[in-house]
Each structure stands twice: as structure tokens, then as C-alpha cells.
Write an enzyme that holds these catalytic residues in place. Sequence first.
Site, PDB file in Angstrom:
ATOM      1  N   SER A  51       8.825   2.683   6.737  1.00 49.63           N
ATOM      2  CA  SER A  51       8.980   1.296   7.173  1.00 49.63           C
ATOM      3  C   SER A  51       7.593   0.720   7.420  1.00 49.63           C
ATOM      4  CB  SER A  51       9.804   1.246   8.471  1.00 49.63           C
ATOM      5  OG  SER A  51       9.843  -0.076   8.963  1.00 49.63           O
ATOM      6  N   LYS A  52       7.332  -0.423   6.814  1.00 54.76           N
ATOM      7  CA  LYS A  52       6.028  -1.068   7.025  1.00 54.76           C
ATOM      8  C   LYS A  52       6.102  -1.832   8.349  1.00 54.76           C
ATOM      9  CE  LYS A  52       2.639  -3.691   4.346  1.00 54.76           C
ATOM     10  NZ  LYS A  52       1.453  -2.904   4.623  1.00 54.76           N
ATOM     11  N   THR A  53       6.030  -1.050   9.421  1.00 50.07           N
ATOM     12  CA  THR A  53       6.191  -1.567  10.782  1.00 50.07           C
ATOM     13  C   THR A  53       4.827  -1.859  11.390  1.00 50.07           C
ATOM     14  OG1 THR A  53       8.168  -0.198  11.072  1.00 50.07           O
ATOM     15  CG2 THR A  53       7.096  -0.952  13.072  1.00 50.07           C
TER      16      THR A  53
END
Length: 305
Positions: A158-160
Site C-alpha cells: 500500500s502506498k501509504t
Amino acid sequence: MPITPTSKIWMNGELVDWDDATVHILTHSLHYGMGVFEGIRAYETDAGPAVFRLTEHMERLHRSAQILMMEMPYSVEELVEATKLVVRESGLPSCYIRPIAYYGYGEMGLNTLPCSVDVAIACWPWGAYLGDDAVDKGVRMKISSWTRHGHNTMPPASKTTGNYVNSSLAKVEALKAGYDEAIMLNAEGLVSECTGENLFCARRGRLITPPLSAGALEGITQSTVMTIAADFGFEAVEGDLTRSDLYVCDELFVVGTAAEVSAVNSVDDRPIPCPGPMTRAIAEEYAKTVRGQVDKYKDWVEHVR
Ligand code: PMP
């Protein structure tokens, strides 16, 4: 890198003036790092600006949100159209685009389920992330003392926003030590990726890139490069790499939307031939591909007009 303002930013379905695109100090994601974002580029083409693999970027934004159990209030199609609008509105021939979805103002505490989700999309001009001569001269890499976070800590798929604490610690450490960029190893000691790029290593005529399971982001440039490499007849596979593989490799390059295809000239002061023939061929083809100059990859180029 300093930001050059453009005229409008898309926020929750409306174009607002650049200076008015602000958030409250009690915005939830500012406190707990639970936002998801993308980095996208639009390039100048014969038919005006076009966004490279825009739909895939918005699909990944949706996947990033799904991993966090964040309910995205806009469909992929709506986000694609909003991005095209922002780029058109900017009047720029090419730009960097930053969509972000975050928990907004109104709730505090670690339970995100009641939080509202806000979405914004901005764009501005942004040059080569690792420097203009990254392909010719290459960049100096350092293996980070920071370990890439694992699948059961901060999901790297996840590109969190909060995940980038790890990347920033590694980036600053590398810069302070006189290097250009850091390579992250995972908890098993295998190569994962760089702070904002995936990595490809050439050994014995084969290109190897660490997969998602090694703690890497599922890179869109990585996938583009896999296709370009295969079409050139280069063998390109996902696989495990150790730091020693990097020290003795024939070619090394990093790939990402911001960094594009950048050659590496050394890792921890062990020189690497640079730029190698595969690196140069792929970098040149990538530069043409994103500008819509390669017929077979034209579907990846999403025109804003
Ligand atoms: N890894 C990380 C940690 C990144 O931040 C990025 C940039 N989004 C990449 C890899 C490369 O991904 P992409 O090619 O999709 O930009």
C-alpha cells in the site's frame, strides 16, 4: 525539491485555487500517517499532454486504500477524469501529479472507521528526480542501515503516507553520507527496493528485480520495464537478490515514475559498469514510450484533451 505552484487543485470534486487547498490542523491523517497517494507523470506528446498509465496508477490508489480499509469515495474513472482536468487546467505541457486520499477533519483516535475520506489531486512542474545526468553518469547508492518494513508491520504493497517514514530515514541517511540514494534490505536481508524506486540488477545476461514479497511496491515503471525488456529479447524476471549480488553485478538501474530509468554507478563504493548496454537501451526506449513515440505502447499514454 521546491514546488512551483500552478493555478488549481482538485479537492473533493471541485477545482480550488492553489493557495486555498488547505487542511485543518486536526486532520486525522496528519496525525497518524493513514493516507494513500500516487506519483504520476504527464509528458508532452504530439497531441498535447498525456498522462502515463494513469488508469493503472488510480487502480493502485484504490488497492492501497483497500489494504487500509479506507473507503475511496471516487471510482477509478472519476479520478482519471479529475486528473485530466487538473492537468488541462494547469496549462503545463508536462508535469508531476500527486493524488492523495486521507482521513479528514472531525474524528480523532486510532479507529479510522468513522472517519471521512478526503481526496485531492495537484500537479506542478518537476524535473528528473535523481538529477539530469542520472542515465549517463549514474547515481551512487548506499545500502541503508534502516530495514524495509515488513508485510505484518506497515504493508509495503500500500502506498501509504506513513510508510514513507522508513523511506525518508533511509534517504536522509544516504544523502548525509554523500550518496544519492539508498537501497533497502528487508528483515531477511534480501534486497527490497530503493526509497522511491524499484531496482533492476543484471547478472549473467539476465535482469532481476525484487518482487512485492521482498517488501517492494508493485511499481508501474517496473512493470513497464519488464515489458520493454522482454520486447528487446532481454530475460527479465522477479527474484531474490542479496547485497553481494549488487556488489558484483554487471549493470544496475533504478526505476520509478519520478526517477524514470536511472543508472547506478556504485553500491557502497563498489563500482558498477555504468551505464551498461541494457540500461541505456531501456532508458532510451522508456523516454520514447512515455512520450507516445512507440506505437506498440501507445495504449499506456492517456491524453488529457
Ligand atoms: N517503490 C517505492 C517505495 C515508491 O515510492 C515508488 C514510487 N511510487 C516506486 C517503488 C516506483 O513505483 P512507480 O514506478 O509506480 O512510480
